[in-house]
Design a protein around this motif. Structure first.
Motif, PDB file in Angstrom:
ATOM      1  N   ARG A 177       0.892  -1.465  -9.662  1.00 30.81           N
ATOM      2  CA  ARG A 177       0.619  -0.662  -8.462  1.00 30.81           C
ATOM      3  C   ARG A 177       0.618  -1.520  -7.195  1.00 30.81           C
ATOM      4  NH1 ARG A 177      -3.565   1.411 -11.762  1.00 30.81           N
ATOM      5  NH2 ARG A 177      -3.090   3.509 -12.574  1.00 30.81           N
ATOM      6  N   LYS A 178       0.102  -2.732  -7.313  1.00 31.08           N
ATOM      7  CA  LYS A 178      -0.025  -3.597  -6.143  1.00 31.08           C
ATOM      8  C   LYS A 178       1.274  -4.337  -5.810  1.00 31.08           C
ATOM      9  CE  LYS A 178      -4.998  -4.204  -6.684  1.00 31.08           C
ATOM     10  NZ  LYS A 178      -6.102  -5.112  -7.099  1.00 31.08           N
ATOM     11  N   MET A 179       2.214  -4.363  -6.756  1.00 36.01           N
ATOM     12  CA  MET A 179       3.525  -4.982  -6.496  1.00 36.01           C
ATOM     13  C   MET A 179       4.552  -3.926  -6.070  1.00 36.01           C
ATOM     14  SD  MET A 179       3.872  -7.725  -9.610  1.00 36.01           S
ATOM     15  CE  MET A 179       5.384  -8.440  -8.960  1.00 36.01           C
ATOM     16  N   ILE A 180       4.569  -2.787  -6.789  1.00 35.53           N
ATOM     17  CA  ILE A 180       5.513  -1.708  -6.458  1.00 35.53           C
ATOM     18  C   ILE A 180       4.786  -0.756  -5.514  1.00 35.53           C
ATOM     19  CG2 ILE A 180       7.175  -0.080  -7.433  1.00 35.53           C
ATOM     20  CD1 ILE A 180       6.818  -1.420 -10.137  1.00 35.53           C
ATOM     21  N   CYS A 181       4.434  -1.287  -4.370  1.00 36.45           N
ATOM     22  CA  CYS A 181       3.626  -0.568  -3.372  1.00 36.45           C
ATOM     23  C   CYS A 181       4.480  -0.346  -2.126  1.00 36.45           C
ATOM     24  CB  CYS A 181       2.385  -1.391  -3.026  1.00 36.45           C
ATOM     25  SG  CYS A 181       1.349  -0.658  -1.755  1.00 36.45           S
ATOM     26  N   LYS A 182       4.674   0.906  -1.765  1.00 32.54           N
ATOM     27  CA  LYS A 182       5.557   1.238  -0.642  1.00 32.54           C
ATOM     28  C   LYS A 182       5.021   0.694   0.681  1.00 32.54           C
ATOM     29  CE  LYS A 182       8.166   5.175   1.162  1.00 32.54           C
ATOM     30  NZ  LYS A 182       8.324   6.641   1.134  1.00 32.54           N
ATOM     31  N   ASP A 183       3.704   0.640   0.815  1.00 33.16           N
ATOM     32  CA  ASP A 183       3.071   0.091   2.014  1.00 33.16           C
ATOM     33  C   ASP A 183       3.121  -1.438   1.923  1.00 33.16           C
ATOM     34  OD1 ASP A 183       1.434  -0.820   4.038  1.00 33.16           O
ATOM     35  OD2 ASP A 183      -0.152   0.644   3.681  1.00 33.16           O
ATOM     36  N   VAL A 184       4.022  -2.041   2.687  1.00 32.68           N
ATOM     37  CA  VAL A 184       4.241  -3.493   2.589  1.00 32.68           C
ATOM     38  C   VAL A 184       2.980  -4.275   2.925  1.00 32.68           C
ATOM     39  CG1 VAL A 184       5.643  -5.428   3.407  1.00 32.68           C
ATOM     40  CG2 VAL A 184       6.676  -3.166   3.150  1.00 32.68           C
ATOM     41  N   SER A 185       2.164  -3.765   3.850  1.00 31.57           N
ATOM     42  CA  SER A 185       0.950  -4.473   4.251  1.00 31.57           C
ATOM     43  C   SER A 185      -0.049  -4.559   3.106  1.00 31.57           C
ATOM     44  CB  SER A 185       0.305  -3.795   5.463  1.00 31.57           C
ATOM     45  OG  SER A 185      -0.183  -2.499   5.123  1.00 31.57           O
ATOM     46  N   ARG A 186       0.023  -3.620   2.150  1.00 26.68           N
ATOM     47  CA  ARG A 186      -0.875  -3.619   0.993  1.00 26.68           C
ATOM     48  C   ARG A 186      -0.235  -4.246  -0.243  1.00 26.68           C
ATOM     49  NH1 ARG A 186      -1.657   1.836  -0.369  1.00 26.68           N
ATOM     50  NH2 ARG A 186      -3.245   1.145  -1.834  1.00 26.68           N
ATOM     51  N   ARG A 187       1.058  -4.466  -0.204  1.00 22.89           N
ATOM     52  CA  ARG A 187       1.751  -5.085  -1.334  1.00 22.89           C
ATOM     53  C   ARG A 187       1.343  -6.556  -1.448  1.00 22.89           C
ATOM     54  NH1 ARG A 187       7.938  -4.810  -0.622  1.00 22.89           N
ATOM     55  NH2 ARG A 187       7.378  -2.600  -0.411  1.00 22.89           N
ATOM     56  N   LEU A 188       1.096  -6.996  -2.666  1.00 26.12           N
ATOM     57  CA  LEU A 188       0.724  -8.396  -2.869  1.00 26.12           C
ATOM     58  C   LEU A 188       1.862  -9.330  -2.476  1.00 26.12           C
ATOM     59  CD1 LEU A 188      -0.980  -8.294  -6.406  1.00 26.12           C
ATOM     60  CD2 LEU A 188      -2.104  -8.284  -4.185  1.00 26.12           C
ATOM     61  N   SER A 189       1.513 -10.525  -2.031  1.00 22.11           N
ATOM     62  CA  SER A 189       2.495 -11.584  -1.864  1.00 22.11           C
ATOM     63  C   SER A 189       2.764 -12.222  -3.214  1.00 22.11           C
ATOM     64  CB  SER A 189       1.988 -12.641  -0.893  1.00 22.11           C
ATOM     65  OG  SER A 189       0.896 -13.353  -1.481  1.00 22.11           O
ATOM     66  N   ALA A 190       3.848 -12.982  -3.312  1.00 19.37           N
ATOM     67  CA  ALA A 190       4.150 -13.672  -4.583  1.00 19.37           C
ATOM     68  C   ALA A 190       3.033 -14.637  -4.944  1.00 19.37           C
ATOM     69  CB  ALA A 190       5.489 -14.407  -4.476  1.00 19.37           C
ATOM     70  N   GLU A 191       2.456 -15.289  -3.947  1.00 23.10           N
ATOM     71  CA  GLU A 191       1.361 -16.234  -4.186  1.00 23.10           C
ATOM     72  C   GLU A 191       0.140 -15.519  -4.749  1.00 23.10           C
ATOM     73  OE1 GLU A 191       0.144 -20.055  -4.519  1.00 23.10           O
ATOM     74  OE2 GLU A 191       2.044 -19.488  -3.590  1.00 23.10           O
ATOM     75  N   GLN A 192      -0.149 -14.320  -4.236  1.00 23.36           N
ATOM     76  CA  GLN A 192      -1.282 -13.543  -4.731  1.00 23.36           C
ATOM     77  C   GLN A 192      -1.027 -13.076  -6.172  1.00 23.36           C
ATOM     78  OE1 GLN A 192      -1.236 -10.704  -1.484  1.00 23.36           O
ATOM     79  NE2 GLN A 192      -3.202 -11.444  -0.701  1.00 23.36           N
ATOM     80  N   VAL A 193       0.199 -12.671  -6.463  1.00 24.30           N
ATOM     81  CA  VAL A 193       0.533 -12.267  -7.843  1.00 24.30           C
ATOM     82  C   VAL A 193       0.353 -13.453  -8.788  1.00 24.30           C
ATOM     83  CG1 VAL A 193       2.348 -11.439  -9.379  1.00 24.30           C
ATOM     84  CG2 VAL A 193       2.160 -10.506  -7.068  1.00 24.30           C
TER      85      VAL A 193
END
Length: 268
Positions: free
Chosen positions: A249-265
């Motif tokens: 959910r946090k990676m395939i998130c349409k809202d880019v501001s809420r999408r995780l960064s690669a570092e966060q993943v």
């Protein structure tokens, strides 16, 4: 053939063929180690975009050299007719083949064993200021020791930020149906998180056996991606952990501001 290439490597059998040339297995005349030689015929480069990709990919591979899960560039040779690029030899297939030939979905540990080195490679690219922009199973390949290598940086773009420099957004519709992020299709400016979306789609496919967004045609698939309505069908995700679904959910998130960064993943 280029004299330097003939001196340093012995070309062996053809192992691949693309739009612009042929890939051969080759052997170093100095070390005896095996590599891949991608020979590109300049006459097949039809326009300025092709030439730009040809010039850009070796530069980006050189910049990213050193990460164990990114295809390594070893040498470049050029003559009047061709460009010859020497890289790691990855002769154990790609992730697309593994996904399409498996009779079952990947277990979470199996998916994690592929996903973790992939997101590590993507995170490294982003730290160096590079966005791949075409993350898909076909571009995730494996060497003879089954080590994952992220490859094909022909669509990659340098967005800055590496070493504290100024960052910039990107434009241009690049990518592949199923995996491309919605903001790319909308024609907006976007950032490197497009790669996180694509990696999330790959993780979803490994676990579910089907893509999260699809249609009967490329246009229908793009429309489904732009809607971005992520679902977890019970019959498929019944045995999938809540942690895995939360990550998706946090990676395939349409809202880019809420999408995780690669570092966060990577830190999950």
């Amino acid at each position: 053939m280029c004299e330097g290439l003939k001196r340093d490597y012995q070309l062996c059998e053809e192992i691949g063929r693309g739009r612009f040339g042929v890939v051969y297995r080759c052997i170093s005349t100095i070390s005896g180690d095996s590599f891949a030689c991608k020979s590109i015929e300049k006459r097949l480069l039809s326009d300025s975009t092709d030439l730009e990709c040809l010039e850009k990919e070796p530069k980006i591979l050189h910049l990213l050299s050193g990460h164990p899960n990114i295809l390594q560039l070893h040498k470049i040779y050029e003559d009047e007719t061709s460009l010859h690029i020497i890289t790691d030899l990855c002769d154990s297939g790609d992730l697309f083949h593994r996904i399409t030939t498996t009779t079952t979905t990947f277990s979470e540990p199996e998916a994690a064993s592929i996903f973790k080195p992939l997101i590590s490679a993507i995170s490294y690219c982003h730290r160096m200021g590079v966005s791949h922009r075409d993350i898909k199973p076909d571009n995730i390949i494996f060497d003879s020791r089954n080590k994952l290598k992220l490859a094909d940086f022909g669509s990659a773009e340098w967005f800055g930020g590496g070493g504290g420099g100024e960052r910039r957004t990107m434009r241009g519709v690049v990518g592949t149906p199923y995996y491309v992020a919605p903001e790319v299709l909308y024609g907006r400016e976007y950032n490197e998180k497009v790669d996180v979306w694509s990696a999330g789609v790959i993780l979803y496919i490994m676990i579910a056996g089907v893509p999260p967004f699809y249609g009967e045609t490329a246009v229908e698939t793009f429309e489904a991606v732009m809607r971005g309505n992520l679902r977890f069908p019970a019959r498929v995700f019944r045995s999938v952990s809540s942690e895995a679904k939360d990550l998706l959910r946090k990676m395939i998130c349409k809202d880019v501001s809420r999408r995780l960064s690669a570092e966060q993943v990577l830190s999950k």
